[in-house]
Design a protein around this motif. Structure first.
Motif, PDB file in Angstrom:
ATOM      1  N   ARG A  88      40.335  50.428  44.799  1.00 26.70           N
ATOM      2  CA  ARG A  88      41.135  49.566  45.676  1.00 26.70           C
ATOM      3  C   ARG A  88      42.310  48.946  44.933  1.00 26.70           C
ATOM      4  O   ARG A  88      43.159  48.300  45.535  1.00 26.70           O
ATOM      5  CB  ARG A  88      40.262  48.455  46.250  1.00 26.70           C
ATOM      6  CG  ARG A  88      39.288  48.934  47.301  1.00 26.70           C
ATOM      7  CD  ARG A  88      38.624  47.762  48.004  1.00 26.70           C
ATOM      8  NE  ARG A  88      37.921  46.897  47.080  1.00 26.70           N
ATOM      9  CZ  ARG A  88      36.598  46.919  46.868  1.00 26.70           C
ATOM     10  NH1 ARG A  88      35.860  47.786  47.518  1.00 26.70           N
ATOM     11  NH2 ARG A  88      36.050  46.080  46.025  1.00 26.70           N
ATOM     12  N   GLY A  89      42.331  49.095  43.613  1.00 25.25           N
ATOM     13  CA  GLY A  89      43.433  48.557  42.832  1.00 25.25           C
ATOM     14  C   GLY A  89      43.182  47.158  42.306  1.00 25.25           C
ATOM     15  O   GLY A  89      44.113  46.502  41.847  1.00 25.25           O
ATOM     16  N   GLU A  90      41.946  46.692  42.347  1.00 25.59           N
ATOM     17  CA  GLU A  90      41.643  45.350  41.837  1.00 25.59           C
ATOM     18  C   GLU A  90      41.708  45.356  40.313  1.00 25.59           C
ATOM     19  O   GLU A  90      41.269  46.292  39.654  1.00 25.59           O
ATOM     20  CB  GLU A  90      40.253  44.900  42.303  1.00 25.59           C
ATOM     21  CG  GLU A  90      40.157  44.762  43.809  1.00 25.59           C
ATOM     22  CD  GLU A  90      38.782  44.300  44.257  1.00 25.59           C
ATOM     23  OE1 GLU A  90      38.058  43.701  43.447  1.00 25.59           O
ATOM     24  OE2 GLU A  90      38.452  44.547  45.428  1.00 25.59           O
ATOM     25  N   THR A  91      42.268  44.297  39.760  1.00 23.69           N
ATOM     26  CA  THR A  91      42.439  44.237  38.312  1.00 23.69           C
ATOM     27  C   THR A  91      41.165  43.810  37.587  1.00 23.69           C
ATOM     28  O   THR A  91      41.032  44.043  36.392  1.00 23.69           O
ATOM     29  CB  THR A  91      43.561  43.242  37.948  1.00 23.69           C
ATOM     30  OG1 THR A  91      43.239  41.958  38.501  1.00 23.69           O
ATOM     31  CG2 THR A  91      44.896  43.721  38.507  1.00 23.69           C
ATOM     32  N   ARG A 146      41.619  57.016  44.159  1.00 18.83           N
ATOM     33  CA  ARG A 146      42.429  55.801  44.146  1.00 18.83           C
ATOM     34  C   ARG A 146      43.109  55.619  45.489  1.00 18.83           C
ATOM     35  O   ARG A 146      43.752  56.519  46.009  1.00 18.83           O
ATOM     36  CB  ARG A 146      43.465  55.873  43.040  1.00 18.83           C
ATOM     37  CG  ARG A 146      42.833  55.799  41.664  1.00 18.83           C
ATOM     38  CD  ARG A 146      43.843  55.858  40.571  1.00 18.83           C
ATOM     39  NE  ARG A 146      44.813  54.755  40.677  1.00 18.83           N
ATOM     40  CZ  ARG A 146      45.834  54.617  39.859  1.00 18.83           C
ATOM     41  NH1 ARG A 146      46.054  55.497  38.907  1.00 18.83           N
ATOM     42  NH2 ARG A 146      46.659  53.616  39.999  1.00 18.83           N
ATOM     43  N   ASP A 148      45.365  53.209  46.057  1.00 19.18           N
ATOM     44  CA  ASP A 148      46.720  52.690  45.892  1.00 19.18           C
ATOM     45  C   ASP A 148      47.759  53.796  45.689  1.00 19.18           C
ATOM     46  O   ASP A 148      48.946  53.536  45.713  1.00 19.18           O
ATOM     47  CB  ASP A 148      46.779  51.695  44.734  1.00 19.18           C
ATOM     48  CG  ASP A 148      46.284  52.291  43.427  1.00 19.18           C
ATOM     49  OD1 ASP A 148      45.665  53.362  43.462  1.00 19.18           O
ATOM     50  OD2 ASP A 148      46.511  51.663  42.371  1.00 19.18           O
TER      51      ASP A 148
END
Length: 163
Positions: A88-91, A146, A148
């Motif tokens: 989801r692109g979470e850091t 991914r 994103d």
């Protein structure tokens, strides 16, 4: 004595012992047998003394096996949580995976052009003092596409996935 005749019974000595020589009361004349057997007194204690450590070891190994299986399941769950978060692109995907992983686990996140791979590796010590010798390392990995980097969906309802 004819061949078909039964051997003579041993006479009883003065102390209730049968002697192999047949003479009652002579010491050293032969081997003595008691009239009544003492039964199996003491055999249960001896068998328990031999079997109990083996049963305790078996129980410890079975419990360790269940704990190792639980650790493996936690590694799989942590890898899935991390892969979903990274997709989801979470850091903080590595921190989320570490929170779901067992204690002492190492988490690695690898980003590719269109996928993300999360690997979780955790130690599982053996039972008791032999824990260091019987320790194993359990690991799990999860891969996710991914989100994103996905190409926008066209009006027809389908869009190309990255290859």
């Amino acid at each position: 004595m004819p061949l078909d005749a039964a051997p003579p019974a041993l006479p009883v000595g003065d102390r209730g012992l049968r002697t192999a020589s047949g003479r009652a009361g002579e010491r050293g004349a032969g081997r003595a047998w008691p009239l009544r057997s003492r039964g199996d007194a003491g055999f249960v204690t001896a068998e328990t003394a031999v079997a109990l450590p083996a049963l305790v070891l078996l129980a410890a190994m079975l419990i360790w096996g269940v704990l190792a299986a639980a650790t493996q399941i936690r590694c799989v769950d942590a890898a899935r949580v991390g892969a979903r978060a990274a997709a989801r692109g979470e850091t903080d995907a590595a921190e989320l995976a570490r929170a779901a992983a067992p204690a002492g686990a190492q988490v690695r996140v690898a980003l590719a052009a269109d996928t993300v791979r999360v690997e979780v590796e955790a130690p599982c010590a053996g039972p008791g003092r032999l824990g260091g010798l019987l320790a194993v390392r359990l690991s799990a990995a999860a891969v996710a596409a991914r989100e994103d980097v996905l190409v926008a969906v066209t009006a027809g309802g389908g869009g190309p996935w990255p290859s």
